[in-house]
Write a protein that holds these residues in place. Structure first.
Motif, short mmCIF file in Angstrom:
data_model
loop_
_atom_site.label_atom_id
_atom_site.label_comp_id
_atom_site.label_asym_id
_atom_site.label_seq_id
_atom_site.Cartn_x
_atom_site.Cartn_y
_atom_site.Cartn_z
N ASP A 184 -13.15 102.64 59.61
CA ASP A 184 -13.71 103.60 60.57
C ASP A 184 -13.39 103.25 62.02
O ASP A 184 -13.59 104.07 62.91
CB ASP A 184 -15.23 103.70 60.41
N PHE A 185 -12.91 102.00 62.26
CA PHE A 185 -12.77 101.53 63.64
C PHE A 185 -11.32 101.47 64.12
O PHE A 185 -11.05 100.95 65.20
CB PHE A 185 -13.44 100.15 63.78
N ASP A 186 -10.38 101.97 63.33
CA ASP A 186 -8.98 102.08 63.74
C ASP A 186 -8.45 100.74 64.28
O ASP A 186 -7.95 100.64 65.40
CB ASP A 186 -8.85 103.16 64.82
N LEU A 187 -8.54 99.69 63.45
CA LEU A 187 -8.08 98.37 63.83
C LEU A 187 -6.57 98.25 63.64
O LEU A 187 -5.99 98.88 62.76
CB LEU A 187 -8.77 97.30 62.98
N PHE A 188 -5.93 97.41 64.48
CA PHE A 188 -4.50 97.24 64.27
C PHE A 188 -4.19 96.15 63.26
O PHE A 188 -3.07 96.06 62.77
CB PHE A 188 -3.71 97.10 65.58
N TRP A 189 -5.17 95.32 62.88
CA TRP A 189 -5.07 94.50 61.67
C TRP A 189 -6.39 93.83 61.35
O TRP A 189 -7.28 93.72 62.21
CB TRP A 189 -3.95 93.47 61.73
N ILE A 190 -6.51 93.38 60.09
CA ILE A 190 -7.56 92.47 59.64
C ILE A 190 -6.85 91.16 59.33
O ILE A 190 -5.94 91.10 58.49
CB ILE A 190 -8.27 92.98 58.37
N GLU A 191 -7.28 90.10 60.00
CA GLU A 191 -6.59 88.82 59.89
C GLU A 191 -7.33 87.85 58.97
O GLU A 191 -8.55 87.75 59.02
CB GLU A 191 -6.44 88.21 61.29
N GLU A 192 -6.58 87.15 58.16
CA GLU A 192 -7.08 86.12 57.24
C GLU A 192 -8.37 86.54 56.53
O GLU A 192 -9.38 85.84 56.58
CB GLU A 192 -7.32 84.80 57.99
N PRO A 193 -8.35 87.66 55.83
CA PRO A 193 -9.56 88.05 55.10
C PRO A 193 -9.84 87.12 53.92
O PRO A 193 -11.00 86.98 53.51
CB PRO A 193 -9.22 89.46 54.61
N ALA A 245 -2.98 90.81 58.16
CA ALA A 245 -2.25 89.76 58.87
C ALA A 245 -2.70 88.39 58.37
O ALA A 245 -3.90 88.17 58.17
CB ALA A 245 -2.50 89.86 60.38
N THR A 246 -1.76 87.49 58.15
CA THR A 246 -2.10 86.12 57.78
C THR A 246 -0.85 85.26 57.88
O THR A 246 0.25 85.76 58.07
CB THR A 246 -2.73 86.03 56.37
N GLY A 247 -1.02 83.94 57.73
CA GLY A 247 0.10 83.01 57.75
C GLY A 247 -0.07 81.83 58.68
O GLY A 247 0.65 80.84 58.57
N ASP A 284 1.28 92.75 56.29
CA ASP A 284 1.97 93.70 57.15
C ASP A 284 2.43 92.98 58.42
O ASP A 284 3.53 93.22 58.92
CB ASP A 284 1.03 94.85 57.51
N PHE A 285 1.56 92.11 58.95
CA PHE A 285 1.88 91.25 60.08
C PHE A 285 1.90 89.81 59.59
O PHE A 285 0.88 89.29 59.13
CB PHE A 285 0.83 91.37 61.19
N ILE A 286 3.04 89.14 59.71
CA ILE A 286 3.10 87.73 59.35
C ILE A 286 2.88 86.90 60.61
O ILE A 286 3.33 87.27 61.69
CB ILE A 286 4.43 87.38 58.65
N GLN A 287 2.15 85.77 60.46
CA GLN A 287 1.68 85.03 61.63
C GLN A 287 2.04 83.55 61.58
O GLN A 287 1.19 82.68 61.61
CB GLN A 287 0.16 85.18 61.74
N PRO A 288 3.32 83.22 61.55
CA PRO A 288 3.70 81.81 61.54
C PRO A 288 3.37 81.12 62.86
O PRO A 288 3.25 81.78 63.90
CB PRO A 288 5.21 81.85 61.31
N ASP A 289 3.23 79.82 62.80
CA ASP A 289 2.92 79.00 63.98
C ASP A 289 3.99 77.92 64.05
O ASP A 289 4.08 77.06 63.16
CB ASP A 289 1.53 78.39 63.81
N GLY A 325 11.11 93.71 56.50
CA GLY A 325 10.55 94.82 57.26
C GLY A 325 9.16 94.58 57.79
O GLY A 325 8.42 95.54 58.06
N LEU A 326 8.78 93.30 57.97
CA LEU A 326 7.43 92.97 58.41
C LEU A 326 7.32 92.97 59.93
O LEU A 326 8.30 92.70 60.64
CB LEU A 326 7.02 91.60 57.88
N MET A 327 6.12 93.19 60.41
CA MET A 327 5.80 92.99 61.80
C MET A 327 5.36 91.54 61.99
O MET A 327 5.01 90.85 61.03
CB MET A 327 4.70 93.96 62.24
N MET A 328 5.39 91.05 63.23
CA MET A 328 5.13 89.64 63.47
C MET A 328 4.15 89.46 64.63
O MET A 328 4.21 90.18 65.63
CB MET A 328 6.43 88.89 63.76
N ALA A 329 3.27 88.46 64.47
CA ALA A 329 2.31 88.11 65.52
C ALA A 329 2.00 86.62 65.39
O ALA A 329 1.02 86.25 64.75
CB ALA A 329 1.04 88.94 65.39
N PRO A 330 2.82 85.74 65.97
CA PRO A 330 2.61 84.30 65.82
C PRO A 330 1.25 83.85 66.32
O PRO A 330 0.64 84.48 67.19
CB PRO A 330 3.72 83.69 66.66
N HIS A 331 0.79 82.74 65.76
CA HIS A 331 -0.53 82.21 66.06
C HIS A 331 -0.50 81.21 67.22
O HIS A 331 0.32 80.29 67.23
CB HIS A 331 -1.08 81.51 64.81
#
Length: 395
Positions: free
Chosen positions: A242-251, A272-274, A293-298, A319-325
């Protein structure tokens, strides 16, 4: 600030047979620094009793100098436990660098990882190597007179950035709202807040309040720090739609590739996780199972830039999106090189460690045009250093 060798020194080196391709590592220094945080920090791992509040960050610095006088700087880190262990492991393997060609970074990474292979090729071992590997990449870029992003090959000169440091569970909701407003005013392009409390209805209250403040168009994400089981993650994930989030991380637990795949397939919100993984192989499990969907390598955890680039190529192919930690000082350059528009995480925690600061404008973080990482260790960081070790001799 690192100064290139003088013309006379470079000419002398060339006459001696040490052309740029023949330069060798002469000296390396490792330093263990403890960065104190202003206030103890808690996320869901603390509220579930698995960790103590975070009060400091251990930083492992590496500095390298070549016979021709070129220098580089790199770092990795650990939160809560592990900093002294990283320093000890790096200290044991650092002498393998002396006399080596600093250009051969992947070969040196392999040499270092096999030097300590008895304790594994992931985890603390690769986190120790990361500081050295990042230092070698910084040195190579400085030598070329290029920002690291340009040495690798950049797609952009700025990267979308979101703030995390203002939304921890230890921060009361009114203060979280103040922090969110301040971040947006500063020009940051997105907000991430922590969730994962034992009573997840409280998480929904916090998300609802932040979303109301930011309005529906402003990017908002949440991070559960691995504290949900599969049924809870599915229930809360559906409520969060309901809140239109751009991701849920490490659920879920970081190693639950199949569970993350289930969520990624069934929820409208991206997963998102990683960030907690420490090898290319572990990230490949996420990729091949369609877990994210978003991979999050560090880079500081997977072994440095050499290994990060391998993950980046695998992620792009999938074809993944990326968001490093974390560690925006490193990841800003790497994000600039990813073909798909990524996100970089804004944390102001590490800013006292360096003389330079990063520019944020119109929701984006600007890649510095200084050579290498564009960062210099500050005197404050030197003052926080508790141990150091040198090998070789300075030029």
């Amino acid at each position: 600030m690192t100064v290139p060798p003088t013309a006379a020194a470079a000419a002398s080196a060339t006459q001696a047979g040490d052309a740029p391709g023949g330069d060798r590592i002469a000296w390396a220094k490792l330093s263990l620094c403890f960065l104190p945080l202003k206030n103890p920090i808690s996320d869901a791992k603390v509220l579930t009793g698995r960790q103590k509040p975070l009060t400091e960050v251990a930083i492992l610095f590496c500095e390298i100098e070549t016979r021709d006088g070129w220098r580089g700087m790199g770092f990795s880190y650990s939160k809560r436990a592990g900093g002294p262990g990283m320093f000890a492991h790096a200290r044991e393997i650092a002498d393998n660098l002396i006399g080596e060609d600093p250009n051969d970074i992947e070969r040196l990474w392999t040499k270092l990882v096999w030097a300590g292979a008895s304790v594994g090729r992931s985890g603390l071992a690769t986190q120790a190597i990361a500081a050295i590997d990042i230092c070698l990449w910084d040195l190579k870029a400085r030598r070329a007179g290029l920002p690291l992003s340009k040495l690798i090959g950049s797609h952009r000169d700025s990267v979308r950035c979101y703030n995390t440091s203002g939304g921890f569970l230890s921060t009361p909701l009114p203060e979280v709202l103040e922090n969110c407003a301040a971040s947006r005013e500063k020009g940051i392009g997105g907000i991430k807040i922590k969730v994962g409390q034992p009573d997840w209805s409280k998480d929904l209250e916090r998300v609802k309040a932040v979303r109301k403040l930011l309005d529906g168009g402003f990017p908002l994400a949440v991070d559960a720090n691995q504290q949900w089981d599969r049924p809870t993650a599915m229930r809360v994930g559906r409520a969060l739609e309901d809140f239109d989030l751009f991701w849920i991380e490490e659920p879920l637990d970081a190693y639950d590739a199949k569970g993350h795949a289930m969520l990624a397939a069934d929820l409208a919100t991206p997963i998102a996780t990683g960030e907690m993984l420490t090898s290319v192989a572990e990230h490949y499990e996420l990729i091949r199972n369609d877990s994210v969907d978003f991979i999050q390598p560090d880079a500081g955890r997977v072994g440095g830039i050499t290994q990060f680039l391998k993950i980046m190529n695998l992620a792009d192919h999938a074809g993944l999106m990326m968001a490093p930690h974390f560690a925006m000082e490193i990841h800003l350059h790497l994000c600039a090189c990813y073909p798909r528009e990524p996100w970089v995480e804004h944390f102001d925690w590490l800013e006292p460690l360096f003389d330079e600061s990063l520019e944020i404008r119109d929701g984006r973080m600007v890649v510095p045009d200084r050579p290498g990482l564009g960062a210099t260790i500050s005197e404050q960081a030197r003052a926080w250093t508790v141990d150091s070790h040198e090998v070789g001799k300075r030029a």
